[in-house]
Design an enzyme around this catalytic site. Structure first.
Site, PDB file in Angstrom:
ATOM      1  CG  ASP A 111      -7.690   4.393   5.402  1.00  0.00           C
ATOM      2  OD1 ASP A 111      -8.443   3.720   4.669  1.00  0.00           O
ATOM      3  OD2 ASP A 111      -6.595   4.849   5.027  1.00  0.00           O
TER       4      ASP A 111
ATOM      5  CG  HIS B  38      -5.734   9.683   4.777  1.00  0.00           C
ATOM      6  ND1 HIS B  38      -5.560  10.590   3.760  1.00  0.00           N
ATOM      7  CD2 HIS B  38      -5.562   8.459   4.212  1.00  0.00           C
ATOM      8  CE1 HIS B  38      -5.307   9.957   2.638  1.00  0.00           C
ATOM      9  NE2 HIS B  38      -5.298   8.651   2.882  1.00  0.00           N
ATOM     10  CG  HIS B  39      -1.466   8.038   4.288  1.00  0.00           C
ATOM     11  ND1 HIS B  39      -1.581   6.709   4.593  1.00  0.00           N
ATOM     12  CD2 HIS B  39      -2.128   8.220   3.110  1.00  0.00           C
ATOM     13  CE1 HIS B  39      -2.275   6.098   3.640  1.00  0.00           C
ATOM     14  NE2 HIS B  39      -2.618   7.002   2.728  1.00  0.00           N
TER      15      HIS B  39
ATOM     16  CG  HIS C   3      -2.387   8.587  -2.385  1.00  0.00           C
ATOM     17  ND1 HIS C   3      -1.426   7.926  -1.668  1.00  0.00           N
ATOM     18  CD2 HIS C   3      -3.439   8.744  -1.539  1.00  0.00           C
ATOM     19  CE1 HIS C   3      -1.861   7.673  -0.454  1.00  0.00           C
ATOM     20  NE2 HIS C   3      -3.088   8.162  -0.342  1.00  0.00           N
TER      21      HIS C   3
ATOM     22  CE  LYS D 153      -4.554   4.622  -2.197  1.00  0.00           C
ATOM     23  NZ  LYS D 153      -5.036   3.400  -1.527  1.00  0.00           N
TER      24      LYS D 153
ATOM     25  CG  HIS E  41      -9.741   7.930   2.154  1.00  0.00           C
ATOM     26  ND1 HIS E  41     -11.008   7.464   1.862  1.00  0.00           N
ATOM     27  CD2 HIS E  41      -8.927   6.831   2.109  1.00  0.00           C
ATOM     28  CE1 HIS E  41     -10.965   6.162   1.670  1.00  0.00           C
ATOM     29  NE2 HIS E  41      -9.708   5.750   1.806  1.00  0.00           N
ATOM     30  CG  ASP E  42      -7.015   6.226  -0.480  1.00  0.00           C
ATOM     31  OD1 ASP E  42      -6.125   6.950   0.014  1.00  0.00           O
ATOM     32  OD2 ASP E  42      -7.237   5.066  -0.093  1.00  0.00           O
TER      33      ASP E  42
END
Length: 447
Positions: free
Chosen positions: A363, A334-335, A310, A285, A281-282
């Site tokens: 999360d 997811h954001h 990201h 970054k 998911h990240d």
């Protein structure tokens, strides 16, 4: 050659036997259809040739009376026809069992039935009542029909003199003999049997080779699965360590997400996409500078704009590998927020993929309950209170309610039993949802 252990490889045996059996049936059916078609064509030709031959013979002996005036009433054609068929026996393969002679004007002038022919009364009646239109003397017609379960041919054959002048026409009924039909059935049965035997013998020779190749495919597929999962774990852990100095965050958010997904009942394909997305998911970054990523305080507007990038970086990464493509929904969504106030602001509610809505809860919950460079961990109750305040705005209400029902024991297990426990649970999850055993592999083989 190594034997395939049981019962692990029973589905492979079942698949091969099924496919071989279906192939045998198909080839036998094709052979039977071919034999049937060839025999029918042969029967058709035999009927036409016999009718043409008899018509020519009859013209040779009765052409004068057919051409004579008053033939339709004086009985001369009938007398010639009776003499013509007298003493003739039925050919072995079948023959003309009834015939009606029509003159050039289409009037019936004679009729005969074979004395050895029994049955088909309806067909004989129909034949006797036929009329032939004048001018239909140019060709021979033959039409197969089923009458009382038996195949017969209705034929119309021109009666012509040597100079091609039309004298009339004969309508005849051709019936294959019982001996011919019995031989036809035997040939058909032999064709089917030979097709089965040929396929089974071929299969018996090729079966060990196919079996070994299939086994090797399974082993290679399992190795590829393991390599993909290792890549997934390493890639996710690498960025997690950069952000939090540990990959425990990835373990926990994946387990939270899986448990919630199991509670609401997602299917296998969706679960696999969720797990991949949870790990990665990240991953975007990796493109965010450390002074922003690890900043202990709140980000300013410019820093926050860079941090939001990201998601785009992550999408660019997962789209480069086909096996990771289904992680896109979580990585890119997811954001997002349930009310449409997320990163891109273009999606809300059901427009956001369910895996992204599930993961968003996991999360944020783990972020609240975990240590970060910019914050201390919150208690379970405080974290759930924050989530509850965002019910229907940030989070899907139904999914949040489902998470609230399972969150406390799950959180206690993952926080009190240590990272090793999380790792073991995660391995169990991966084994369950990313099996590449024989059943899974064979399920992908088209029917």
């Amino acid at each position: 050659m190594d034997s395939i252990p049981s019962p692990q490889y029973w589905p492979l045996h079942k698949l091969l036997i099924l496919r071989i059996g279906l192939t045998a049936l198909l080839l036998a059916g094709l052979a039977a259809a071919t034999v049937y078609w060839v025999e029918r064509q042969q029967l058709h030709r035999a009927a036409v040739e016999l009718a043409q031959q008899r018509a020519a013979e009859f013209v040779a002996v009765a052409g004068d009376v057919l051409d004579a005036p008053g033939s339709e009433t004086n009985g001369a054609v009938q007398a010639r026809l009776d003499r013509f068929v007298r003493g003739r026996s039925m050919p072995r393969d079948g023959g003309l069992v009834a015939a009606t002679i029509f003159d050039a004007g289409g009037v019936a002038v004679a009729h005969v039935e074979h004395p050895d022919y029994a049955g088909h009364a309806d067909a004989l009646t129909r034949l006797a009542s036929q009329s032939v239109a004048a001018g239909r003397n140019a060709r021979t017609d033959a039409s197969p029909e089923q009458i009382d379960g038996a195949r017969v041919y209705f034929l119309q054959v021109p009666l012509e003199k040597a100079d091609r002048r039309a004298l009339g026409r004969v309508a005849a009924l051709y019936a294959p003999s019982a001996a011919y039909l019995a031989e036809f059935d035997r040939r058909l049965a032999r064709a089917i049997l030979f097709a089965f035997i040929a396929v089974l013998l071929t299969a018996a020779i090729l079966y060990p080779v196919i079996q070994r190749l299939m086994r090797r495919v399974i082993e290679l597929s399992a190795s590829l699965r393991d390599a993909n999962l290792e890549m997934l774990s390493v890639l996710g852990s690498a960025i997690a360590k950069r952000d939090a100095d540990t990959d425990a965050h990835n373990y926990r958010v994946t387990l939270y997400s899986v448990c919630l997904a199991e509670t609401v009942g997602v299917d296998l394909k969706t679960m696999q996409a969720l797990i991949k997305g949870a790990f990665l998911h990240d991953v975007g970054k990796i493109g965010i500078p450390d002074h922003i990523l690890l900043k202990p305080g709140k980000l300013d507007e410019e820093e926050y704009a860079q941090m939001k990038q990201h998601v785009a970086h992550g999408l660019d990464i997962v789209r480069r590998a086909a096996w990771l493509a289904d992680a896109e929904a979580v990585v890119g969504g997811h954001h997002e927020k349930f009310d449409g106030g997320g990163y891109d602001g273009h999606h809300k509610a059901g427009e956001i993929p369910v895996v992204a809505r599930i993961f968003a809860i996991a999360d944020v919950f783990d972020a609240l309950t975990s240590h970060r460079p910019y914050k201390a961990p919150l208690s379970f109750d405080a974290s759930m209170e924050i989530l509850s305040r965002d019910r229907g705005t940030h989070f899907d209400p139904q999914l949040l309610d489902a998470f609230a029902a399972i969150a406390r024991p799950l959180h206690e297990a993952l926080t009190t039993r240590g990272e090793d426990y999380s790792h073991r649970e995660l391995q169990r999850v991966l084994t369950r949802y990313f099996r590449m055993d024989i059943e899974t592999l064979l399920a992908r083989v088209p029917s």
